[in-house]
Design an enzyme around this catalytic site. Structure first.
Site, PDB file in Angstrom:
ATOM      1  CB  SER A 176      37.498  11.712  27.619  1.00  0.00           C
ATOM      2  OG  SER A 176      37.440  10.315  27.858  1.00  0.00           O
ATOM      3  CE1 TYR A 232      41.295  12.350  31.325  1.00  0.00           C
ATOM      4  CE2 TYR A 232      39.552  10.751  30.950  1.00  0.00           C
ATOM      5  CZ  TYR A 232      40.517  11.597  30.460  1.00  0.00           C
ATOM      6  OH  TYR A 232      40.712  11.697  29.107  1.00  0.00           O
TER       7      TYR A 232
END
Length: 268
Positions: free
Chosen positions: A158, A172
Site C-alpha cells: 500500500s 497498518y
C-alpha cells in the site's frame, strides 16, 4: 503511409500457459480480479481465502476466464495452514510458479492514536498484513526451489508503507512498510534460485472491504483531492502491473516496488 504492425509474439511474454499461480487472499475484491486475470493468460489458479462466498466467486471468475481453479480455505497466519495450502497446490497441479500475496487490509477496523495503540489490534493487523505474506512466501519459495524452475512472487502492499497519515494507522503503516522491506530481502536471498520478488503499492482500491471507510463523511473527497488523477483505483487498474510482475515480461526485475496511486506519492 505504412500500416502499423503488431508483433503478437511480444505479448506472449505476458502469458502464463502451463504455469500454476497461487493467490493468497483470492476471495477478496482485488483477489477475485487477480485470479481472473491470471487465468485469462493461461495459468491454473489455486485460490486461498476464508470467505466461502468470496472463494466461490473467485472460482467462478477463473472458470469464466477459461482456467482451472483449486479452492483452499484457511488462515494463512498459521504456518501449518500456509504449508498445507502450498502442498494442496502441489498435489493438485504438480508445481508452483507464481505467488500473489494479497491477504491484508483491516486498517479501518483498528484506528487508534499512536500513543495508545492497543497491542491486540497491533498484533492482529500485523498478522493479517505481514505474517501471512511471510508464511505463504516461505512455503511457496521452498516449492519453487525444489521445482528448479524459479518463480515469481508479488506482494500487494500500500502507499501507506511509504507515507504516514494522521488518522490512527500505526499498525497498518508499520505492516506495509515491513512488507516493502521484506520484498527486498526475499528478492536478495532467493535470486540465486531464479525467484523474483516484487511489490505493488496501490492507494485505496474500490472494493466491498473498503466501502465502509470510503463512505465515512468527508473521507473520499479528502482522499481524491490529494490524488492528481482525482479518483481512487478500481480493481482493473491493478491488472497490468500484476501480469507484468508475474510473467516473463519482468524477467530482469526483482526487489522493486511499483506504486499504483494516481500520482499521490509524486506530490509528497
Amino acid at each position: 503511409m505504412a500500416t502499423a504492425h503488431v508483433n503478437t509474439t511480444e505479448l506472449q511474454r505476458f502469458r502464463l500457459d502451463d504455469r500454476v499461480a497461487v493467490v493468497a487472499g483470492g476471495s477478496g475484491g482485488v483477489g477475485v480480479r487477480t485470479c481472473a486475470a491470471l487465468a485469462g493468460v493461461g495459468a491454473k489458479v489455486a485460490i486461498i481465502g476464508r470467505s466461502e462466498a468470496g472463494l466461490a466467486t473467485a472460482r467462478g471468475a477463473v472458470e469464466e476466464a477459461g482456467g482451472e481453479a483449486l479452492v483452499i480455505a484457511g488462515d494463512m497466519s498459521e504456518k501449518a495452514a500456509a504449508d498445507d495450502a502450498v502442498q494442496q497446490t502441489l498435489d493438485a497441479f504438480g508445481r508452483v510458479d507464481v505467488l500473489v500475496n494479497g491477504i491484508g487490509g483491516g486498517a479501518g477496523t483498528a484506528l487508534h492514536a499512536a500513543e495508545d495503540y492497543p497491542q491486540a489490534d497491533w498484533n492482529r493487523i500485523l498478522d493479517l498484513n505481514l505474517t501471512t505474506a511471510l508464511l505463504v512466501s516461505q512455503a511457496a519459495a521452498r516449492a519453487m526451489v525444489a521445482g528448479g524452475r524459479g518463480g515469481a512472487i508479488l506482494n500487494i502492499s500500500s502507499v501507506r508503507g511509504q507515507l504516514g497519515i494522521d488518522a490512527g494507522f500505526s499498525a497498518y503503516v508499520a505492516a506495509k512498510g515491513a512488507l516493502d522491506a521484506l520484498t527486498r530481502q526475499h528478492a536478495t536471498e532467493w535470486a540465486k534460485h531464479g525467484i523474483r520478488v516484487n511489490t505493488i503499492a496501490p492507494t485505496f482500491v474500490r472494493t466491498e472491504q473498503a466501502a465502509e471507510l470510503l463512505a465515512a463523511p468527508g473521507f473520499y473527497d479528502n482522499l481524491v483531492s490529494r490524488i492528481p488523477l482525482h479518483r481512487i483505483a478500481e480493481t482493473d487498474d491493478l491488472v497490468g502491473a500484476v501480469l507484468f510482475f508475474c510473467s516473463e515480461a519482468s524477467s530482469f526485475v526483482t526487489g522493486q516496488l511499483l506504486t499504483l496511486d494516481g500520482g499521490l506519492t509524486a506530490t509528497q
